[in-house]
Enzyme design. Structure first.
Site: not given
Length: 328
Positions: A18, A202-203, A226, A16, A70, A100
């Site tokens: 934004a 993640n990352g 991401g 996700p 989400q 976040c």
């Protein structure tokens, strides 16, 4: 791979983001192989007050693949109501954001700030699980911790599992790191060793090799991509090929990149109208041309245009694609 009652065709998930992962972006990522695509963050309070902008984030295209919504918030009552509201929607998974790092989210005690209140975090997770009433799996996205002195992802993951979560996603950075430094894979491994539910790493996944090495080093069940997918939906094609033991397809050529940009713009225009899609598309163009010869010049020119027609003309010239080819 399974998350609750949802079976995914591969272990590669679009994160996700934004302002980025709207229906058009998700559709392209799914078409290139992403097994699951996340929506932008949806505010529980925004839904409760029927905010028009918040409501618009819930749109799912018919030609999309599986979508996870989400949501974020810190009030268990509001989050339970949000889960009830979304239980009958077209999404297959409901995810709770506890990672976040953005100040405007954190200052309200939401996002990664919830990692500083594990007891409340558990109440929020339990409320969302109850709100879905078993209709769909609930997952949680978190960071390593608030800062290097409060690394508590393994503990929060246990709380999430006990509260009924079906999976957790761990970004291997603390909140105070934002996106600086390198993601710590050891914390992902520690979370994997702490729970029995699936763990999504993640990352810093910028290519197929990054994903394969993360899974090997941490034992995580899936990988979430991401920033590595910005302007690069082809990353999912390469991920699937690597997972299947086949060689990568190689860098897309100019015609393929141009075609993808035009398809992206068409989808975005269909969803939001060209007046809104045109300025939004500029940021995507910047990502699509990043690292290519003359990228800075094309960014400058695209930034200066005032119409979609001008942008198409500049891109056609830059990629040396004829109008006839564009129509095809």
């Amino acid at each position: 791979m399974r998350i609750g009652n949802v079976r995914l065709k591969n272990p590669f998930i679009a994160a996700p983001l934004a302002g980025i992962t709207d229906a058009s972006t998700r559709t392209l990522n799914a078409s290139m192989g992403a097994a699951l695509c996340f929506s932008e963050m949806v505010s529980g309070k925004g839904l409760m007050y029927e905010n028009v902008k918040t409501e618009s984030l819930l749109h799912i295209r018919e030609d999309e693949g599986p979508v996870a919504f989400q949501i974020f918030g810190r009030d268990p009552v509001v989050m339970k109501q949000t889960a009830r509201r979304l239980a009958g929607c077209g999404n297959v998974i409901l995810d709770i954001n506890m990672g976040c790092p953005v100040p405007k989210i954190v200052k309200n005690g939401e996002g990664s700030a919830l990692m500083r209140e594990p007891e409340l975090a558990g109440e929020v997770i339990r409320a969302v699980v109850e709100g879905t009433d078993g209709a769909k799996p609930v997952t949680v996205k978190m960071r390593a911790g608030w800062d290097e002195d409060s690394i508590n992802a393994p503990q929060l993951a246990k709380i999430a599992e006990q509260a009924g979560a079906s999976a957790v996603t761990v970004h291997g950075r603390t909140r105070t790191q934002f996106y600086e430094g390198r993601a710590d894979r050891d914390i992902i491994k520690r979370v994997k060793d702490s729970v029995s539910i699936p763990v999504i790493g993640n990352g810093d996944i910028m290519c197929a090799e990054d994903a394969m090495s993360m899974m090997e080093e941490t034992g995580c069940d899936a990988v979430m991509i991401g920033r590595g997918m910005q302007g690069n939906p082809w990353i999912f094609r390469d991920l699937v090929l690597a997972w299947e033991g086949r060689p990568p397809a190689g860098r897309p050529d100019e015609r393929e990149v141009f075609s993808m940009i035009m398809k992206h713009f068409a989808l975005l225009s269909e969803e939001k109208g060209e007046r809104i899609a045109f300025p939004e598309m500029k940021k995507h163009v910047y990502w699509y041309v990043k690292g290519r010869h003359g990228a800075n010049e094309i960014k400058r020119r695209v930034n200066a245009v005032t119409s979609a027609a001008e942008m198409r003309e500049i891109l056609s010239s830059y990629f040396d694609v004829s109008a006839e080819a564009e129509e095809k």
